[in-house]
Enzyme design. Structure first.
Site, PDB file in Angstrom:
ATOM      1  N   CYS A  67      29.934  16.827 -30.530  1.00 35.66           N
ATOM      2  CA  CYS A  67      28.513  16.815 -31.266  1.00 35.66           C
ATOM      3  C   CYS A  67      28.742  15.963 -32.485  1.00 35.66           C
ATOM      4  O   CYS A  67      29.500  15.955 -33.335  1.00 35.66           O
ATOM      5  CB  CYS A  67      28.498  18.138 -31.721  1.00 35.66           C
ATOM      6  SG  CYS A  67      26.891  18.592 -32.817  1.00 35.66           S
ATOM      7  N   CYS A 110      27.590  17.464 -35.642  1.00 39.32           N
ATOM      8  CA  CYS A 110      28.629  18.210 -36.280  1.00 39.32           C
ATOM      9  C   CYS A 110      29.605  17.561 -37.168  1.00 39.32           C
ATOM     10  O   CYS A 110      29.913  17.630 -38.279  1.00 39.32           O
ATOM     11  CB  CYS A 110      29.517  18.875 -35.410  1.00 39.32           C
ATOM     12  SG  CYS A 110      28.567  20.226 -34.109  1.00 39.32           S
TER      13      CYS A 110
END
Length: 433
Positions: free
Chosen positions: A48, A51
């Site tokens: 991600c 993230c």
């Protein structure tokens, strides 16, 4: 000079280490021990990209809570390594943030900022309903919070309902209780017990006959009448039945039209609240990136748009809105269904939305890492090409004994039998000799 640089570098490394120390990397053992202490946990995935961008903010959250003396532990968990831990959570995207307290879990759905997450943590870590026992304490809360709900009075069935609804909405707002005597003289109650929402510099009372279910009323009143929105707020609007009347502007380059749209919406929200607050939420948004993804097109700035987040639909004015009367006419036409709803969530529209999001993701990925994106998409193409080339250039093997293939199809082993028969004949010949 060199010594100074080394000192600054060492201080930076030490400071970073201290910040990182406030966030614990969790594993599968976390599920066994999490109920004994309050935890604020980020569930993330290594692939991600957001993230990775969010990671410094998460360490700042850990440092901030530590500096405030909060008893809440802060951690992060890699969901790709510990799938068993996340089975109890309905994770719909990354990074997912949950506050865990005993058997209860609260998902954070606001902006991914240090202040927003810290405020959320302090709110859900405490009592669901906080008591206000003095005039000074009430005034402190009034000065500190732009919006909160208050139960006024003693024990009653209404108080029980209030506590139940507070447990439902504590992830969004603060809830307090107070006796009548702590209220300032500017607050007038027709009767007690009562429930009020304080916002927009004033207060509004809950009336069961007019407003219906208390939970629905809190859901509609939990936002300011007019405020700046972002993608997280708009996502929450999908949980309500309100339409979102939005001015989409570029705050970095303000224009006369943009200022006029914002002023008109704020005036309607303030001066025509009784007529529109049940059906509309008013606000403005900086930038059109999210809106473009919502309508799957390009919305110029500044613009006015009314969005139905529940069904992914929207309305656009048929001409430029110059006056408050024209804006009211636009809103009334929507309520009276005189305007066509654009967008929606039909099957074809959903397919188009998936395509648009995939295309946007590829564009974003290519803009940030063109070489990596090209490699990512060329890899499967290359593998398929190799497989096709192998199939097309393969040389067929000639079958010298076609009858053997037919026998094998019936489950017999002719070659082995023939060899066994030949071997037996040779042994018999040797015995005769």
């Amino acid at each position: 000079m060199a010594g100074t640089r080394h000192f600054i570098f060492a201080a930076f490394i030490l400071g970073s280490s201290l910040v990182w120390a406030y966030v614990e990397e969790l594993d599968e053992r976390f599920n066994e021990n999490r109920k004994s202490e309050p935890w604020l946990v980020e569930f993330y995935a290594p692939w991600c990209e957001y993230c990775k961008t969010f990671e410094p903010v998460w360490y700042e959250v850990g440092s901030e809570l530590k500096s405030l003396g909060s008893p809440v532990n802060v951690g992060k968990l890699d969901t790709t390594l510990h799938n068993s831990v996340v089975s109890d959570f309905n994770i719909r995207g990354y990074p997912a943030i949950f506050f865990l307290k005993g058997e209860k879990s609260f998902e954070y759905r606001g902006p991914r900022t240090k202040d927003g997450i810290t405020e959320f943590t302090n709110r859900v870590a405490g009592p669901v309903v906080r008591p206000l026992t003095s005039v000074q304490l009430f005034q402190h809360i009034l000065n500190r919070h732009e919006l909160f709900f208050l139960y006024i009075g003693g024990r009653s069935a209404l108080k029980g309902q209030f506590f139940k609804v507070a447990a439902e909405y504590i992830i969004y707002n603060y809830f307090f209780s107070a006796p009548e005597e702590v209220l300032p003289q500017t607050v007038h109650l027709p009767e007690a017990p009562a429930i009020a929402v304080f916002k927009d510099g004033t207060y509004y009372l809950y009336n069961e006959e007019r407003d219906g279910n208390l939970s629905d009323w809190v859901g509609k009143e939990r936002f300011p009448s007019y405020f700046q929105m972002d993608s997280f707020i708009l996502y929450q609007m999908g949980e309500t039945s309100k339409l979102v009347a939005l001015a989409v502007v570029d705050d970095n380059n303000p224009t006369t039209d943009g200022i006029r749209y914002k002023t008109l919406l704020e005036k309607v929200a303030r001066d025509h609240r009784d007529h529109y607050y049940t059906n509309f939420q008013f606000g403005y948004m900086h930038g059109n990136d999210y809106i473009n993804g919502f309508i799957m097109g390009d919305l110029e700035m500044p613009s006015l748009i009314v969005m139905n987040m529940t069904i992914d639909g929207y309305y656009l004015p048929e001409h430029d809105i110059e006056t408050i009367e024209e804006l009211l006419q636009f809103l009334n036409n929507i309520l009276n269904e005189r305007l066509n709803l654009l967008g929606g969530n039909g099957f074809l529209r959903r397919m188009k939305r998936h395509y648009y999001r995939a295309k946007s993701a590829i564009k974003t990925s290519f803009a940030s890492a063109p070489l990596g994106t090209c490699f990512l998409f060329s890899l499967p193409v290359g593998l398929v090409s190799i497989i096709v080339w192998g199939v097309c250039t393969a040389v067929p093997v000639e079958d010298d004994n076609p009858d053997e293939g037919a026998l094998l199809a019936t489950g017999t082993r002719p070659a082995v039998t023939q060899r066994k028969g030949t071997s037996q004949k040779r042994n018999e010949n040797k015995k005769k000799d």
